[in-house]
Design a protein around this motif. Structure first.
Motif, mmCIF file in Angstrom:
data_model
loop_
_atom_site.group_PDB
_atom_site.id
_atom_site.type_symbol
_atom_site.label_atom_id
_atom_site.label_comp_id
_atom_site.label_asym_id
_atom_site.label_seq_id
_atom_site.Cartn_x
_atom_site.Cartn_y
_atom_site.Cartn_z
ATOM 1 N N MET A 45 -3.330 -8.383 -4.387
ATOM 2 C CA MET A 45 -3.104 -7.539 -5.771
ATOM 3 C C MET A 45 -2.879 -6.008 -5.384
ATOM 4 O O MET A 45 -1.792 -5.958 -6.272
ATOM 5 N N GLY A 46 -3.124 -5.421 -4.276
ATOM 6 C CA GLY A 46 -2.692 -3.899 -4.182
ATOM 7 C C GLY A 46 -1.392 -4.287 -3.466
ATOM 8 O O GLY A 46 -0.731 -3.178 -4.107
ATOM 9 N N ALA A 47 -0.726 -4.968 -2.711
ATOM 10 C CA ALA A 47 0.685 -4.987 -2.589
ATOM 11 C C ALA A 47 1.308 -5.389 -3.438
ATOM 12 O O ALA A 47 2.481 -4.894 -4.005
ATOM 13 N N TYR A 48 0.851 -6.202 -5.044
ATOM 14 C CA TYR A 48 1.954 -6.788 -5.643
ATOM 15 C C TYR A 48 1.802 -5.731 -6.826
ATOM 16 O O TYR A 48 2.999 -4.977 -7.206
ATOM 17 N N ILE A 145 -0.172 5.770 8.658
ATOM 18 C CA ILE A 145 -1.376 4.267 7.754
ATOM 19 C C ILE A 145 -2.429 4.642 9.117
ATOM 20 O O ILE A 145 -3.743 4.636 8.145
ATOM 21 N N ILE A 146 -1.777 5.161 10.419
ATOM 22 C CA ILE A 146 -3.527 5.123 11.078
ATOM 23 C C ILE A 146 -4.057 6.168 10.743
ATOM 24 O O ILE A 146 -4.958 6.391 10.628
ATOM 25 N N ALA A 147 -3.535 7.466 10.021
ATOM 26 C CA ALA A 147 -4.024 8.500 9.557
ATOM 27 C C ALA A 147 -4.369 8.256 8.369
ATOM 28 O O ALA A 147 -5.565 8.583 8.453
ATOM 29 N N VAL A 148 -3.999 7.203 7.847
ATOM 30 C CA VAL A 148 -4.756 7.517 6.389
ATOM 31 C C VAL A 148 -5.468 6.654 6.461
ATOM 32 O O VAL A 148 -6.749 6.574 5.618
ATOM 33 N N GLN A 208 -0.100 -2.167 3.503
ATOM 34 C CA GLN A 208 0.548 -3.414 5.043
ATOM 35 C C GLN A 208 2.740 -3.694 3.997
ATOM 36 O O GLN A 208 2.988 -4.262 4.346
ATOM 37 N N ALA A 209 2.275 -3.514 2.751
ATOM 38 C CA ALA A 209 3.728 -4.190 1.887
ATOM 39 C C ALA A 209 4.702 -3.946 2.206
ATOM 40 O O ALA A 209 5.768 -4.469 2.708
#
Length: 305
Positions: A45-48, A145-148, A208-209
């Protein structure tokens, strides 16, 4: 050298994404004693939400922030309306109920967004390669992504280890009855923990989206790895989830990258390419089995942090 560095960073990035998913799952399992198979649905749902809000606003960052908030609210509503009734019941009831939620979310997504997958395009400034070593470039988005994820891991650690709410969370992970006897509002604590877990799952999904297609059921396979991580790291342990996620991410990524060349020494090219992912998964499950035999409570159980 270039391939080794790239795959190492890919493994780190994948491991940190797994940590975001597993951290919420281990808190929910450790504190609420709830087996939540629908945790992967919150990842989906986070991706959508991110793909939808980014398309509406025309801004990736604004869409991501709105998706994070929407997943948080969804998690709170889900806990209050459905999961709260499962507390104190048998784990089989948890499995059956949350499996039903998986089916519900999959069909809801199919009705709202349709069966086709969605794409979440990145802004131009996140698509450029960034030099990290002489002659070695790495995608800016994967570095982001790595930093966040590292920032979130640090904030989560400080929040759990240095704040009063974190003290209650740690106490709840080791002795739920005690914090109830001290007059703590257990229902509110459970709602906050589940909302935090949902937000972390949504964050993992929205990050990841852009790499993978946003599609129905995208959280189900990765949820298996999340459960493996909390078994290895220790139920309720943030530190354990972090280290175990890095281990699992590295094994999976490096295995898929380098095992095919090793297997080609004894197998055909097609067979080696097919066997490498399966062997990588077997190594992960072997690690879990060894931990269960040697240290059944996990490498870093919550009551020993």
């Amino acid at each position: 050298m270039l391939l080794v560095v790239e795959q190492f960073l890919n493994g780190l990035q994948f491991g940190l994404l797994l940590f975001l998913l597993a951290a919420g799952l281990t808190l929910v399992f450790g504190i609420m004693d709830l087996v939540n198979l629908a945790h992967g649905s919150l990842y989906m749902m986070g991706a959508y939400f991110a793909a939808t809000f980014a398309a509406w606003t025309g801004s990736f960052l604004l869409g991501a922030l709105m998706a994070l908030g929407a997943t948080l609210v969804l998690g709170i509503v889900l806990e209050v309306s459905a999961l709260r009734h499962l507390y104190g019941r048998d784990h089989l009831d948890h499995v059956l109920a949350t499996f039903g939620l998986i089916l519900f979310f999959n069909e809801a997504v199919r009705l709202i967004w349709g069966p086709a997958g969605l794409a979440l395009p990145l802004p131009a400034w996140l698509t450029v390669p960034v030099p990290i070593l002489p002659g070695i470039h790495y995608p800016a988005y994967r570095l982001a992504i790595i930093a966040v994820a590292l920032l979130v891991a640090l904030l989560l650690y400080l929040g759990v280890m240095r704040t009063r709410i974190g003290m209650l969370i740690r106490a709840g992970a080791s002795n739920r009855e005690m914090i109830g006897a001290l007059g703590i509002n257990i229902k509110l604590l459970y709602t906050l923990v589940f909302g935090l877990g949902a937000a972390l799952a949504g964050l993992a999904g929205l990050m990841q989206a852009p790499i993978l297609t946003v599609q129905i059921g995208m959280g189900e396979n990765i949820l298996i790895l999340a459960f493996v991580i909390i078994v290895i790291g220790g139920i309720g342990s943030i530190r354990g989830a972090f280290l175990a996620a890095i281990f699992v991410g590295m094994i999976d990524t490096l295995g898929r990258a380098f095992l095919p060349n090793l297997l080609r020494q004894v197998l055909s090219g097609a067979a080696a390419s097919t066997a490498a992912p399966a062997l990588s998964s077997m190594l992960i499950y072997l690690l879990m089995a060894i931990v269960l035999v040697v240290r059944p409570e996990g490498l870093f159980p919550a009551n020993r942090r």
